[in-house]
Design an enzyme around this catalytic site. Structure first.
Site, PDB file in Angstrom:
ATOM      1  N   ASP A 188       0.810  -1.216   0.000  1.00 35.18           N
ATOM      2  CA  ASP A 188       0.000   0.000   0.000  1.00 35.18           C
ATOM      3  C   ASP A 188       0.844   1.267   0.000  1.00 35.18           C
ATOM      4  O   ASP A 188       2.056   1.214   0.197  1.00 35.18           O
ATOM      5  CB  ASP A 188      -0.966   0.003   1.210  1.00 35.18           C
ATOM      6  N   ASN A 213      -7.834  -2.750  13.903  1.00 37.83           N
ATOM      7  CA  ASN A 213      -9.208  -3.040  13.488  1.00 37.83           C
ATOM      8  C   ASN A 213      -9.285  -4.296  12.605  1.00 37.83           C
ATOM      9  O   ASN A 213     -10.316  -4.579  12.007  1.00 37.83           O
ATOM     10  CB  ASN A 213      -9.797  -1.841  12.737  1.00 37.83           C
ATOM     11  N   HIS A 257      -7.390  -4.787   9.889  1.00 39.73           N
ATOM     12  CA  HIS A 257      -7.052  -4.591   8.468  1.00 39.73           C
ATOM     13  C   HIS A 257      -5.744  -5.291   8.102  1.00 39.73           C
ATOM     14  O   HIS A 257      -4.863  -5.476   8.935  1.00 39.73           O
ATOM     15  CB  HIS A 257      -7.045  -3.105   8.074  1.00 39.73           C
ATOM     16  N   GLU A 279      -9.733  -1.976   4.888  1.00 39.88           N
ATOM     17  CA  GLU A 279     -10.415  -1.624   6.128  1.00 39.88           C
ATOM     18  C   GLU A 279     -11.699  -2.457   6.276  1.00 39.88           C
ATOM     19  O   GLU A 279     -12.237  -2.972   5.291  1.00 39.88           O
ATOM     20  CB  GLU A 279     -10.769  -0.132   6.111  1.00 39.88           C
TER      21      GLU A 279
HETATM   22  C1  F6R Z   1       1.352  -1.282   6.116  1.00 40.52           C
HETATM   23  C2  F6R Z   1       0.174  -2.114   6.232  1.00 40.52           C
HETATM   24  C3  F6R Z   1      -0.654  -2.139   7.466  1.00 40.52           C
HETATM   25  C4  F6R Z   1       0.146  -2.382   8.736  1.00 40.52           C
HETATM   26  C5  F6R Z   1      -0.777  -2.348   9.952  1.00 40.52           C
HETATM   27  C6  F6R Z   1      -0.020  -2.546  11.253  1.00 40.52           C
HETATM   28  O1  F6R Z   1       1.973  -1.457   4.863  1.00 40.52           O
HETATM   29  O2  F6R Z   1      -0.135  -2.771   5.298  1.00 40.52           O
HETATM   30  O3  F6R Z   1      -1.645  -3.125   7.330  1.00 40.52           O
HETATM   31  O4  F6R Z   1       0.779  -3.626   8.656  1.00 40.52           O
HETATM   32  O5  F6R Z   1      -1.446  -1.119  10.001  1.00 40.52           O
HETATM   33  O6  F6R Z   1       0.806  -1.432  11.465  1.00 40.52           O
HETATM   34  P1  F6R Z   1       1.836  -1.423  12.676  1.00 40.52           P
HETATM   35  O7  F6R Z   1       2.788  -2.510  12.443  1.00 40.52           O
HETATM   36  O8  F6R Z   1       2.490  -0.061  12.598  1.00 40.52           O
HETATM   37  O9  F6R Z   1       1.023  -1.613  13.922  1.00 40.52           O
END
Ligand code: F6R
Length: 242
Positions: free
Chosen positions: A67, A136, A138, A143
């Site tokens: 992403d 959440n 994701h 989302e």
């Molecule tokens: C980032 C991504 C997100 C993160 C997720 C957890 O490329 O795809 O899904 O893996 O938001 O983020 P952290 O590791 O910062 O808690």
């Protein structure tokens, strides 16, 4: 599904790094699906160290990231392109033309999503996909919502996601409201997936992801039906699972 219990964040990062290292050694033309965020940052440190030790060669490896924020220039310190350059790409011998992220400044974001989807297909899909987990549920920036979205698409970020990511920005207002993310189809199409989870604040959602109903309201729950999923989580993240 295989669940590996790591003692702590460092062990989780080492184990995950070892899985990626083994993939690169086994197939030097691998397509690696990559993630950003706090959970996976040390995985890149492990791989960069192995490269520095002369153990790994990335010269034929392709990378596709999950992403990117919409509206951030790739040189913006909070863009995911910048994170990848800073934590990984500049430290190893990946060819820059073989590193791929969605382009967040594209004039036509819908066309950019289609381009990215075509790109993933043209590479023959993903051999090994790294995932973190949002609070959440994701994965990528898929989302929670009423449906799973298959292909790369634009998303409105949930307020909770923006708040969680505000720690990387000067203030919440600076966190973009939109992003481009790989869809659930591209992620699930990966031959192998490693989900990395750390910390007690993820324990409840990890339990829902691994043992709750499969529902788009908990996007990561779809991983239950992947044929080659490895979960590498620390003890705190696993505290609600036996
Ligand atoms: C980032 C991504 C997100 C993160 C997720 C957890 O490329 O795809 O899904 O893996 O938001 O983020 P952290 O590791 O910062 O808690």
């Amino acid at each position: 599904m295989k669940v590996i219990r790591a003692k702590n964040f460092d062990e989780m990062s080492q184990i995950t790094g070892d899985i990626f290292s083994a993939q690169v050694k086994e197939d030097k033309h691998s397509v690696l699906g990559l993630a950003t965020g706090g959970t996976v940052v040390k995985v890149y440190g492990v791989l960069a160290q192995e490269y520095a030790n002369g153990i790994l060669d990335f010269s034929h490896i392709q990378t596709v990231n999950l992403d990117e924020y919409a509206g951030l220039d790739p040189t913006h310190p909070q863009s995911y392109r910048y994170y990848m350059e800073d934590n990984f790409f500049k430290k190893v011998n990946l060819k820059s033309e073989n590193t791929h992220l969605p382009f967040g400044l594209a004039h036509d974001l819908e066309e950019e999503c289609r381009r990215y989807e075509r790109l993933i297909k043209s590479l023959g899909g993903i051999d090994l996909q790294l995932l973190g987990l949002g609070k959440n549920g994701h994965i990528g920036f898929n989302e929670p919502g009423p449906t799973f979205v298959k292909d790369t698409h634009c998303v409105e970020l949930e307020e909770g996601t923006r708040i969680a990511n505000a720690r990387f920005f000067d203030c919440l207002e600076d966190v973009p409201r939109k992003a481009i993310t790989m869809g659930i189809g591209s992620i699930m199409g990966a031959k192998k997936i490693v989900l990395c989870v750390s910390g007690s604040e993820k324990a409840e959602i990890l339990k829902a992801v691994l043992s709750g109903p499969i529902t788009p309201f908990v996007p990561g729950s779809i991983l239950q039906i992947h044929s080659d999923l490895t979960v590498v989580a620390d003890e705190e993240a696993l505290e609600m699972l036996n």
